[in-house]
Structures are given as C-alpha cells and as structure tokens.
Design an enzyme around this catalytic site. Structure first.
Site, PDB file in Angstrom:
ATOM      1  N   HIS A   5       0.832  -1.197   0.000  1.00  0.00           N
ATOM      2  CA  HIS A   5       0.000   0.000   0.000  1.00  0.00           C
ATOM      3  C   HIS A   5       0.867   1.247   0.000  1.00  0.00           C
ATOM      4  O   HIS A   5       2.066   1.201   0.237  1.00  0.00           O
ATOM      5  CB  HIS A   5      -1.008  -0.022   1.152  1.00  0.00           C
ATOM      6  CG  HIS A   5      -0.461   0.442   2.458  1.00  0.00           C
ATOM      7  ND1 HIS A   5      -0.235   1.759   2.748  1.00  0.00           N
ATOM      8  CD2 HIS A   5      -0.096  -0.239   3.557  1.00  0.00           C
ATOM      9  CE1 HIS A   5       0.238   1.877   3.964  1.00  0.00           C
ATOM     10  NE2 HIS A   5       0.344   0.670   4.476  1.00  0.00           N
ATOM     11  N   ASP A 126      -7.384 -14.614  15.719  1.00  0.00           N
ATOM     12  CA  ASP A 126      -6.271 -15.449  16.172  1.00  0.00           C
ATOM     13  C   ASP A 126      -5.781 -14.964  17.538  1.00  0.00           C
ATOM     14  O   ASP A 126      -5.251 -13.854  17.658  1.00  0.00           O
ATOM     15  CB  ASP A 126      -5.143 -15.391  15.146  1.00  0.00           C
ATOM     16  CG  ASP A 126      -4.098 -16.454  15.362  1.00  0.00           C
ATOM     17  OD1 ASP A 126      -3.392 -16.379  16.390  1.00  0.00           O
ATOM     18  OD2 ASP A 126      -4.001 -17.350  14.504  1.00  0.00           O
ATOM     19  N   SER A 141       1.014  -3.428   7.222  1.00  0.00           N
ATOM     20  CA  SER A 141       0.538  -2.997   5.914  1.00  0.00           C
ATOM     21  C   SER A 141       1.253  -3.763   4.816  1.00  0.00           C
ATOM     22  O   SER A 141       2.463  -3.949   4.858  1.00  0.00           O
ATOM     23  CB  SER A 141       0.782  -1.505   5.738  1.00  0.00           C
ATOM     24  OG  SER A 141       0.067  -0.787   6.699  1.00  0.00           O
TER      25      SER A 141
END
Length: 180
Positions: A5, A126, A141
């Site tokens: 990103h 999780d 990211s």
C-alpha cells in the site's frame, strides 16, 4: 515487480511524494502492542548494505517497484476476483518476530466494492496474534490476505478505535494499478 500500500507521511497522513526509494533487508525486533485508540507498531532493524530492490512509484493503490534479489521459495497463490471473496474465515500472512512469515486467522466482516482502498473489513480472531500485537499494528501494511487458498488483498489500515479490526485493499486493484 512488488506491490504494497501507499506510503504516508507520519505527521500529515498525506501521501509521501517520491519517485524513488530502496528496499532493504530487515528483521522485526519487537512489537509495541495496539490498544483501542492507539495503534501499535513493529520495531525492526534494517541493513542498508543488503538491497533487495527499488521503489519506482507511490500511489493511493500502493507502492510499486522492482525486486532485484532472488525471490525466497514460498507458496504461490492464485489471485481471487473481488466477487469470489466471502464473509467469514481467512488469514493474513505477516512477520511478528525475526523474519518468519506466519499465518494468522481473521474473519471477514464486510466486502465493499465501492471503495478505492478500504475494500475488506476484517477482525483478528487469532488469539496468538491478539496476545502478541493487540490486533493490527503499523508495519502489517502490505501483509497478504488469503482466503480459500487464493490471495484476495493486502492489509492497509487499522481501525484505530478497535485495533482488532482492519481493512484490506483488493489485490486486483493493486495489480491493475501496477499494469498502468
């Protein structure tokens, strides 16, 4: 080629304007845990002598560049189209210690076909990841999102007030931008 990103300036949260950059080898050395209202982060050290590639463009859909080192041996995933994404179980692949990539369970809550960047809303389920990081942290990211043995997107945002939740961008959006 690699994609991730976009890179934002820390203080202004605006897109960092740069035409070039370098990718270095790095190792995660610790975690500052997220807490609601305060996203945590990965701590890492890098080796400026171990150059893995170059960044050539920073766009709202991701950063793009050329990986020049030998690719590590790993599993190859088929690319899922947005309409193939289902609500429910998925995983993110990320590093929280050293350089070991691990899979962590998430639950996809919403798929938004109309956003440019916040396409996949998910929550971390999780317990190991929640214990270690408090949820999504800065540095995750670009972590791939996998569902039904296909890559569907990449982590790109944390929900600051509920750090067990995050957003992902469709991998197809990133790949289309890479072709341009």
């Amino acid at each position: 080629m690699f994609i991730c990103h976009e890179i934002l300036e820390k203080s202004t949260k605006s897109k960092f304007e740069s035409d070039t950059g370098t990718i270095f080898y790095s190792v995660v050395t610790g975690i500052n845990k997220s807490a609601n209202g305060n996203p945590g982060e990965k701590n890492a050290i890098s080796d400026s002598n171990a150059i893995y590639g170059e960044v050539v463009e920073n766009t709202t859909s991701g950063i793009f560049g050329n990986y020049t080192d030998t690719l590590p041996q790993g599993k190859m995933y088929k690319v899922a189209k947005p309409e193939e994404i289902n609500l429910g179980e998925a995983q993110i692949l990320t590093v929280i210690n050293g350089e070991k990539v691990e899979a962590f369970d998430i639950n996809i809550l919403k798929v938004n076909m109309n956003s440019n960047t916040k396409n996949i809303l998910f929550e971390v389920t999780d317990q190991n990841l929640l214990n270690e990081t408090g949820g999504i942290i800065q540095g995750m990211s670009g972590s791939p999102i996998i569902q039904d043995d296909k890559i569907i997107g990449a982590v790109n945002f944390v929900v600051v007030d509920k750090t067990n939740k995050g957003y992902g961008i469709f991998i197809t959006t990133m790949l289309e931008e890479a072709e341009n």
